[in-house]
Design a protein around this motif. Structure first.
Motif, PDB file in Angstrom:
ATOM      1  N   LYS A  27     -69.368  19.002  90.615  1.00 53.02           N
ATOM      2  CA  LYS A  27     -70.259  17.839  90.674  1.00 53.02           C
ATOM      3  C   LYS A  27     -71.395  18.123  91.657  1.00 53.02           C
ATOM      4  O   LYS A  27     -71.234  18.902  92.591  1.00 53.02           O
ATOM      5  CB  LYS A  27     -69.491  16.606  91.157  1.00 53.02           C
ATOM      6  N   PRO A  28     -72.560  17.492  91.478  1.00 51.13           N
ATOM      7  CA  PRO A  28     -73.619  17.599  92.490  1.00 51.13           C
ATOM      8  C   PRO A  28     -73.133  17.032  93.821  1.00 51.13           C
ATOM      9  O   PRO A  28     -72.256  16.159  93.861  1.00 51.13           O
ATOM     10  CB  PRO A  28     -74.750  16.745  91.920  1.00 51.13           C
ATOM     11  N   MET A  64     -80.898  26.826 101.851  1.00 51.17           N
ATOM     12  CA  MET A  64     -80.798  26.309 100.484  1.00 51.17           C
ATOM     13  C   MET A  64     -81.356  24.899 100.442  1.00 51.17           C
ATOM     14  O   MET A  64     -81.399  24.191 101.456  1.00 51.17           O
ATOM     15  CB  MET A  64     -79.346  26.288 100.014  1.00 51.17           C
ATOM     16  N   ASP A  65     -81.778  24.471  99.254  1.00 50.32           N
ATOM     17  CA  ASP A  65     -82.306  23.121  99.054  1.00 50.32           C
ATOM     18  C   ASP A  65     -81.141  22.163  98.798  1.00 50.32           C
ATOM     19  O   ASP A  65     -80.331  22.391  97.893  1.00 50.32           O
ATOM     20  CB  ASP A  65     -83.270  23.120  97.860  1.00 50.32           C
ATOM     21  N   LEU A  69     -77.859  21.471  95.299  1.00 56.41           N
ATOM     22  CA  LEU A  69     -76.512  21.959  95.608  1.00 56.41           C
ATOM     23  C   LEU A  69     -75.462  21.238  94.764  1.00 56.41           C
ATOM     24  O   LEU A  69     -75.605  20.051  94.453  1.00 56.41           O
ATOM     25  CB  LEU A  69     -76.188  21.753  97.086  1.00 56.41           C
ATOM     26  N   TYR A  70     -74.417  21.971  94.410  1.00 55.76           N
ATOM     27  CA  TYR A  70     -73.265  21.381  93.742  1.00 55.76           C
ATOM     28  C   TYR A  70     -71.994  22.054  94.260  1.00 55.76           C
ATOM     29  O   TYR A  70     -72.047  23.131  94.847  1.00 55.76           O
ATOM     30  CB  TYR A  70     -73.374  21.515  92.212  1.00 55.76           C
ATOM     31  N   VAL A  71     -70.868  21.405  94.048  1.00 51.03           N
ATOM     32  CA  VAL A  71     -69.581  21.927  94.507  1.00 51.03           C
ATOM     33  C   VAL A  71     -69.121  22.967  93.485  1.00 51.03           C
ATOM     34  O   VAL A  71     -68.616  22.622  92.419  1.00 51.03           O
ATOM     35  CB  VAL A  71     -68.536  20.797  94.647  1.00 51.03           C
ATOM     36  N   SER A  72     -69.308  24.244  93.802  1.00 55.13           N
ATOM     37  CA  SER A  72     -68.966  25.288  92.834  1.00 55.13           C
ATOM     38  C   SER A  72     -67.477  25.586  92.819  1.00 55.13           C
ATOM     39  O   SER A  72     -66.895  25.808  91.765  1.00 55.13           O
ATOM     40  CB  SER A  72     -69.763  26.555  93.117  1.00 55.13           C
ATOM     41  N   ALA A 108     -72.951  25.770  96.009  1.00 53.16           N
ATOM     42  CA  ALA A 108     -73.937  26.748  95.548  1.00 53.16           C
ATOM     43  C   ALA A 108     -75.134  26.011  94.950  1.00 53.16           C
ATOM     44  O   ALA A 108     -75.052  24.813  94.663  1.00 53.16           O
ATOM     45  CB  ALA A 108     -73.322  27.672  94.511  1.00 53.16           C
ATOM     46  N   GLU A 109     -76.234  26.726  94.767  1.00 50.34           N
ATOM     47  CA  GLU A 109     -77.438  26.133  94.185  1.00 50.34           C
ATOM     48  C   GLU A 109     -77.396  26.231  92.669  1.00 50.34           C
ATOM     49  O   GLU A 109     -76.963  27.233  92.106  1.00 50.34           O
ATOM     50  CB  GLU A 109     -78.695  26.854  94.685  1.00 50.34           C
TER      51      GLU A 109
END
Length: 111
Positions: A27-28, A64-65, A69-72, A108-109
């Motif tokens: 999820k973001p 990073m922006d 970002l999201y939960v990888s 991660a982006e």
């Protein structure tokens, strides 16, 4: 590029943490934070702090922006088990297992 944060020796069962981690995986970051704020589970408070730490690591250490970002990855592994004794009737004793967890969140982006 990935940024991660870990929380070791947390005094909550890995099974309980895993239920909440399934809610925020892939999820973001802003949606994951909202889910953790509004879910009535014991692990949500610690996971919210850990997610915030992972985002800060991504912003400050890797530039990073935050918006992309999201939960990888997010996972939990069992830590050491504290063994305690509970007195029972007729002089017997039953063992109580107090479980601990090692929690990891990786952000991660989006590309």
């Amino acid at each position: 590029m990935e940024a991660k944060a870990t929380l070791n020796y947390t005094r909550i069962s890995p099974r309980k943490v895993g239920l909440v981690l399934d809610l925020i995986r892939n999820k973001p970051v802003d949606l994951a934070a909202a889910i953790l704020e509004n879910t009535p589970k014991a692990a949500c408070e610690d996971l919210g702090k850990l997610l915030k730490s992972a985002v800060s690591n991504a912003e400050n250490n890797l530039q990073m922006d935050k918006g992309s970002l999201y939960v990888s990855k997010c996972y939990v592994t069992p830590g050491p088990i504290l063994k305690r004794i509970r007195p029972k009737d007729h002089g017997r004793a039953h063992r109580i297992l107090k479980r601990t967890s090692h929690i990891t969140i990786v952000v991660a982006e989006k590309e």
